[in-house]
Design a protein around this motif. Structure first.
Motif, mmCIF file in Angstrom:
data_model
loop_
_atom_site.group_PDB
_atom_site.id
_atom_site.type_symbol
_atom_site.label_atom_id
_atom_site.label_comp_id
_atom_site.label_asym_id
_atom_site.label_seq_id
_atom_site.Cartn_x
_atom_site.Cartn_y
_atom_site.Cartn_z
ATOM 1 N N MET A 111 0.849 -1.203 0.000
ATOM 2 C CA MET A 111 0.000 0.000 0.000
ATOM 3 C C MET A 111 0.879 1.245 0.000
ATOM 4 O O MET A 111 1.924 1.273 0.632
ATOM 5 N N SER A 123 1.794 4.615 1.233
ATOM 6 C CA SER A 123 1.406 5.359 2.432
ATOM 7 C C SER A 123 1.717 6.831 2.218
ATOM 8 O O SER A 123 2.820 7.209 1.863
ATOM 9 N N ASP A 149 1.972 11.104 6.879
ATOM 10 C CA ASP A 149 1.043 11.730 7.814
ATOM 11 C C ASP A 149 1.859 12.157 9.018
ATOM 12 O O ASP A 149 2.365 11.328 9.756
ATOM 13 N N ARG A 183 1.040 13.225 11.678
ATOM 14 C CA ARG A 183 0.443 12.935 12.979
ATOM 15 C C ARG A 183 0.676 11.495 13.417
ATOM 16 O O ARG A 183 0.265 11.102 14.506
ATOM 17 N N ARG A 184 1.253 10.695 12.557
ATOM 18 C CA ARG A 184 1.516 9.305 12.927
ATOM 19 C C ARG A 184 2.985 8.994 12.722
ATOM 20 O O ARG A 184 3.698 9.712 12.031
ATOM 21 N N ILE A 185 3.413 7.848 13.292
ATOM 22 C CA ILE A 185 4.750 7.329 12.985
ATOM 23 C C ILE A 185 4.640 6.723 11.587
ATOM 24 O O ILE A 185 3.751 5.902 11.323
ATOM 25 N N ASN A 186 5.523 7.123 10.678
ATOM 26 C CA ASN A 186 5.443 6.648 9.307
ATOM 27 C C ASN A 186 6.463 5.577 8.995
ATOM 28 O O ASN A 186 7.565 5.589 9.521
ATOM 29 N N GLY A 187 6.086 4.676 8.121
ATOM 30 C CA GLY A 187 7.006 3.631 7.687
ATOM 31 C C GLY A 187 7.610 4.036 6.353
ATOM 32 O O GLY A 187 7.665 5.214 6.006
ATOM 33 N N PRO A 188 8.064 3.052 5.568
ATOM 34 C CA PRO A 188 8.621 3.359 4.258
ATOM 35 C C PRO A 188 7.520 3.885 3.341
ATOM 36 O O PRO A 188 6.336 3.628 3.568
ATOM 37 N N ASP A 243 6.563 3.066 0.420
ATOM 38 C CA ASP A 243 5.785 2.101 -0.324
ATOM 39 C C ASP A 243 6.001 0.705 0.240
ATOM 40 O O ASP A 243 7.138 0.294 0.435
ATOM 41 N N SER A 244 4.938 -0.019 0.479
ATOM 42 C CA SER A 244 5.086 -1.413 0.904
ATOM 43 C C SER A 244 3.886 -2.176 0.377
ATOM 44 O O SER A 244 2.851 -1.592 0.090
ATOM 45 N N SER A 245 4.066 -3.484 0.226
ATOM 46 C CA SER A 245 2.960 -4.264 -0.322
ATOM 47 C C SER A 245 2.801 -5.554 0.460
ATOM 48 O O SER A 245 3.736 -6.036 1.097
ATOM 49 N N ALA A 246 1.602 -6.096 0.380
ATOM 50 C CA ALA A 246 1.312 -7.345 1.067
ATOM 51 C C ALA A 246 2.166 -8.459 0.454
ATOM 52 O O ALA A 246 2.464 -8.428 -0.739
#
Lengths: 185, 327
Positions: free
Chosen positions: A1, A3, A6, A8-13, A15-18
């Motif tokens: 997904m 991302s 944001d 207001r949140r802790i963000n990851g990379p 782009d990531s996918s299932a």
């Protein structure tokens, strides 16, 4: 997904996918109806666990569990409305991806609540879907949880709302189906 | 008795005629709590008891009842890689871990990602509304990120192929019932959920430039694996509230929390060694004289309070360890 950043949140990379599994293409295309339905007959529904009163902070609450659908619901109200004009029609919920579920549940509950006893007030019903097994299952279980939570809150009602989903596969009508079966229809 | 039959809409006096003496007392107490929350709490603490019935931890040997009951349940959410539900008294937090695949960062090409977040939905408390994360949610997420990012999960263990493929773990906690001390509950839920995670076997194929995973149990030569966890860095949090500069309240409830001037959190590892300490608020009354409340409590100086918090936390840690490792 993908991302969106944001702040207001802790963000990851970015782009990531299932994860993709090796045997995805090998999965059987013919529906294995009997395995999914755990020896239930066509008109049986899954066992339900329904418990009111678990959320102490709310005026009323209910938690429902049916196999893989888990929904918590809480009711706050009657609370003072922001706009004080007498409004018989309940106002719309928050904008979100799952607004369709909210609208469906609201339509189910609207006729059961005696809103004329609560002028200039709002009754807020919040649902958190902890685990979902298809949208239809969420609407059904959510309606039951919401109605139970309203009763737990002592809101005047004409009656309780119950709900069930049913679908047709190859001419057969089956009740309370799971998500994997809907995909194959 | 006439009032029951005559009026269509009950007036205030009619309502009282329906209540028993005990219910009337309870209503008076609830009204008093609404109007004067501070004095309400003070009256309880003067009698060495808290509103929910717990004793004050003023003697180190009698602290067993100062904390609320803990319940942990793992692995019930099948749509996640790992999950946990934690109840700290009435405070209920559910946490799910979603494992996805991504490309590592250029300057950390052999590391994966750990992304914790806490959600405080409108459902859990009347003080929250629907909308973007409130300040409180943001502060909680940030604190949890700091504590979890300390090395409990070595990020190199999440690497699948350096520079090309790595795991990212989205650890999302949702508070279902907000009755105070959400930080402790959320941290415990996240730790238990991470321990419950099962990652499928993943292989990066350089020719296809894709990562392919194997379904657990479909191939015995490529089994699913649990996360590699640095046991010495597994954090457990124990929070205390300080009321009126002098009373120490372990594991505060929501009604107490709103009246606290300071919150102290002690974070210990599985061997009861300190990993982190945090203090939010104005601090403990440093003077030796009694505070503005009735202070029957002997220690009011800062260092003593901190030492007491640490020793109480260590005692409590033994109880929590049994819960975490028995699930």
């Amino acid at each position: 997904m993908q991302s969106v950043f944001d702040r207001r949140r802790i963000n990851g990379p970015e782009d990531s996918s299932a994860p993709i599994f090796a045997d995805e293409h090998q999965k059987s295309l013919t529906p294995d109806l009997y395995k999914d339905r755990h020896n239930r007959s066509v008109s049986d529904i899954r066992p339900i666990f329904l418990q009111p009163g678990l959320i102490s902070q709310a005026n009323g609450s209910a938690y429902i569990e049916t196999d893989r659908t888990k929904i918590a619901c809480s009711v706050y109200g009657p609370r003072q409305s922001k706009n004080t004009a007498y409004n018989e029609k309940a106002s719309e919920g928050p904008t979100s991806e799952d607004r369709s579920i909210a609208v469906a549940i609201q339509q189910a509950l609207l006729s059961s609540v005696r809103l004329e006893h609560f002028p200039k007030s709002t009754i807020d019903i919040f649902l958190v879907i902890i685990e979902a097994d298809g949208i239809e299952g969420c609407v059904a279980s959510g309606s039951i949880a919401a109605s139970t939570a309203l009763a737990d809150a002592g809101i005047d009602m004409y009656g309780l709302v119950t709900s069930c989903t049913a679908g047709k596969i190859s001419g057969l009508i089956q009740h309370k189906k799971s998500f994997s079966m809907f995909r194959r229809m | 008795m006439d009032t029951v039959l005559s009026s269509a809409t009950p007036s205030a006096t009619d309502v009282n005629s329906f209540l028993s003496a005990a219910e009337k007392e309870a209503l008076k107490a609830a009204t008093f709590q609404r109007l004067h929350p501070q004095i309400y709490l003070e009256r309880f603490l003067e009698e060495k008891i808290r509103p929910d019935g717990r004793s004050i931890a003023d003697d180190e040997n009698e602290d067993t009842h100062a904390w609320r009951n803990v319940e942990v349940n793992v692995g019930s959410i099948t749509t996640t890689s790992g999950s946990a539900l934690v109840r700290l008294g009435n405070t209920t937090v559910v946490c799910g871990v979603k494992a996805e695949i991504c490309e590592p960062e250029l300057d950390n090409s052999d590391e994966g990602f750990l992304v914790p977040n806490v959600d405080l939905p409108a459902l859990c408390s009347p003080k929250f509304k629907t909308g973007p994360p409130t300040e409180e949610a943001q502060v909680l997420s940030e604190r949890l990120n700091e504590v979890l990012g300390n090395g409990m999960i070595p990020l190199s263990s999440l690497c699948i192929y350096p520079g090309k493929s790595a795991w990212v773990l989205y650890v999302d906690a949702t508070v279902i019932n907000y009755d105070g001390n959400v930080f402790d509950a959320a941290l415990l839920a996240m730790v238990c959920a991470l321990k419950n995670v099962s990652l499928p076997h993943a292989e990066f194929n350089p020719e296809l430039n894709r990562t392919i995973c194997t379904r657990p149990k479909s191939d015995s030569s490529k089994p699913a694996r649990k996360l590699i966890i640095e046991e010495d860095l597994v954090p457990l949090s124990f929070s205390f509230g300080v009321f009126a500069g002098s009373y120490l309240l372990p594991d505060p409830t929501a009604s107490e929390e709103s009246l606290l001037d300071t919150t102290i959190s002690i974070i210990l590892n599985t061997r009861a060694r300190i990993l982190a300490l945090s203090q939010l608020g104005t601090g403990v009354d440093k003077s030796e004289a009694p505070g503005q409340g009735v202070a029957d409590i002997p220690h009011t100086r800062e260092a003593d309070t901190l030492a007491r918090c640490i020793s109480l936390a260590k005692k409590r840690q033994a109880v929590i360890m049994k819960k975490v490792y028995d699930t």
